[in-house]
Scaffold this motif. Sequence first.
Motif, short mmCIF file in Angstrom:
data_model
loop_
_atom_site.label_atom_id
_atom_site.label_comp_id
_atom_site.label_asym_id
_atom_site.label_seq_id
_atom_site.Cartn_x
_atom_site.Cartn_y
_atom_site.Cartn_z
N ILE A 24 0.90 -1.28 -0.16
CA ILE A 24 0.21 0.09 0.00
C ILE A 24 0.78 1.43 0.05
N THR A 25 1.99 1.06 0.65
CA THR A 25 2.93 2.56 0.88
C THR A 25 4.03 2.57 0.04
N ASP A 26 4.27 1.41 -0.35
CA ASP A 26 5.80 1.22 -0.78
C ASP A 26 6.94 1.55 0.00
N ARG A 27 6.65 1.43 1.42
CA ARG A 27 7.78 1.77 2.44
C ARG A 27 7.77 0.56 3.30
N SER A 28 8.96 0.60 3.94
CA SER A 28 9.18 -0.56 5.02
C SER A 28 8.34 -0.06 6.09
N LEU A 29 7.76 -1.11 6.90
CA LEU A 29 6.97 -1.19 8.09
C LEU A 29 7.98 -0.75 9.28
N GLY A 30 7.98 0.47 10.10
CA GLY A 30 8.64 0.77 11.27
C GLY A 30 8.08 1.49 12.27
N VAL A 31 7.89 0.95 13.53
CA VAL A 31 7.09 1.81 14.52
C VAL A 31 8.05 2.86 15.07
N SER A 32 9.31 2.69 15.51
CA SER A 32 9.91 3.62 16.21
C SER A 32 10.25 4.84 15.14
N ASP A 36 8.61 8.62 16.20
CA ASP A 36 9.62 9.93 16.17
C ASP A 36 8.90 10.92 15.30
N ARG A 37 8.61 10.73 14.05
CA ARG A 37 7.90 11.65 13.09
C ARG A 37 6.67 12.23 13.69
N VAL A 38 5.94 11.33 14.43
CA VAL A 38 4.69 11.85 14.76
C VAL A 38 4.87 12.81 16.00
N LEU A 39 5.82 12.67 16.66
CA LEU A 39 6.09 13.69 17.91
C LEU A 39 6.68 14.78 17.37
N HIS A 40 7.32 14.81 16.15
CA HIS A 40 8.03 16.21 15.47
C HIS A 40 7.18 16.49 14.47
N TRP A 41 6.07 16.46 14.44
CA TRP A 41 5.30 16.55 13.34
C TRP A 41 5.24 17.99 12.60
N ARG A 42 5.42 19.05 13.28
CA ARG A 42 5.69 20.25 12.57
C ARG A 42 7.12 20.38 11.77
N ARG A 43 8.13 19.59 12.29
CA ARG A 43 9.22 19.66 11.47
C ARG A 43 8.96 18.74 10.23
N GLU A 44 8.37 17.53 10.41
CA GLU A 44 8.11 16.68 9.26
C GLU A 44 6.95 17.27 8.34
N ALA A 112 7.32 7.15 4.69
CA ALA A 112 5.61 7.27 4.45
C ALA A 112 5.17 8.46 4.92
N PRO A 113 4.14 9.04 4.24
CA PRO A 113 3.65 10.51 4.77
C PRO A 113 3.22 10.29 6.21
N LEU A 114 3.22 11.44 6.95
CA LEU A 114 3.09 11.75 8.08
C LEU A 114 1.75 10.93 8.56
N VAL A 115 0.62 11.32 7.77
CA VAL A 115 -0.72 10.80 8.14
C VAL A 115 -0.76 9.40 8.05
N THR A 116 0.02 8.54 7.29
CA THR A 116 -0.06 7.09 7.29
C THR A 116 0.68 6.63 8.49
N GLN A 117 1.73 7.16 8.92
CA GLN A 117 2.51 6.72 10.24
C GLN A 117 1.33 7.24 11.36
N ALA A 118 1.07 8.15 11.38
CA ALA A 118 0.24 8.53 12.72
C ALA A 118 -1.13 7.41 12.52
N ALA A 119 -1.46 7.13 11.41
CA ALA A 119 -2.70 6.12 11.28
C ALA A 119 -2.29 4.80 11.84
N LEU A 120 -0.81 4.29 11.17
CA LEU A 120 -0.26 3.39 12.10
C LEU A 120 -0.21 3.04 13.51
N LEU A 121 0.26 4.17 14.00
CA LEU A 121 0.33 4.09 15.52
C LEU A 121 -0.98 4.05 16.32
N MET A 122 -1.95 4.75 15.66
CA MET A 122 -3.34 4.79 16.41
C MET A 122 -3.95 3.26 16.19
#
Length: 218
Positions: A24-32, A36-44, A112-122
Amino acid sequence: MSTYWPWWAGAIGLALVTINHTLITDRSLGVSAAWDRVLHWRRERELERMDEEFADDQALAEALAAATAEHFGTGTGASTVPQAPHETSQPLEADTESAASERPAATSLRPAPLVTQAALLMSIFLGGFIAAVASGRFHLRYDMGPGFRDLVTADSTTMIALLFVGGVLVGFGTRLAGGCSSGHGLSGCGRLRPVSLVATAVFFGTAVAVSFLLWKVI
């Protein structure tokens, strides 16, 4: 949902999650990394806006060529490829095209896009919550359970301090290894990446050694 899944069912489920995430994302799956990206969402978000300006590799190459030509005082319309005599072949252009086709697309190298990684964590949080409620095991805990109390410490202050230090070490190790158990162990090993195979062997081997030390020696 009254009992835990068998190990083989859990393995199949993790494999399906990893494969679907990659397709779906053409990226590797990674939680850490996602955390990190969701915590620093403004920079991302700022980095994503910058990436969108250079999403077209051809446009980026042309912009760099124009800037280089302007800096060195050459005409932008002039070709920077040396002209060969008419009677000789010119394989350089074909070689350049073939090399460009062999290179991975720049978009596949971006996270992966920030929204995608936020959805993964949720989804991880909601999935665990739903499974706990459906199995009747959900209840709030403020310690690590009787096993941790008997083996390590029963003092609440010491327990919090140990968990804090352990979390810091996990974060440091994740950055040092360039990924966590999901990024290396699931996605990386599934793609047979050498660095992921080595990293997974190291942190799982260390976990086995520490567990043996705690249970058999200490």
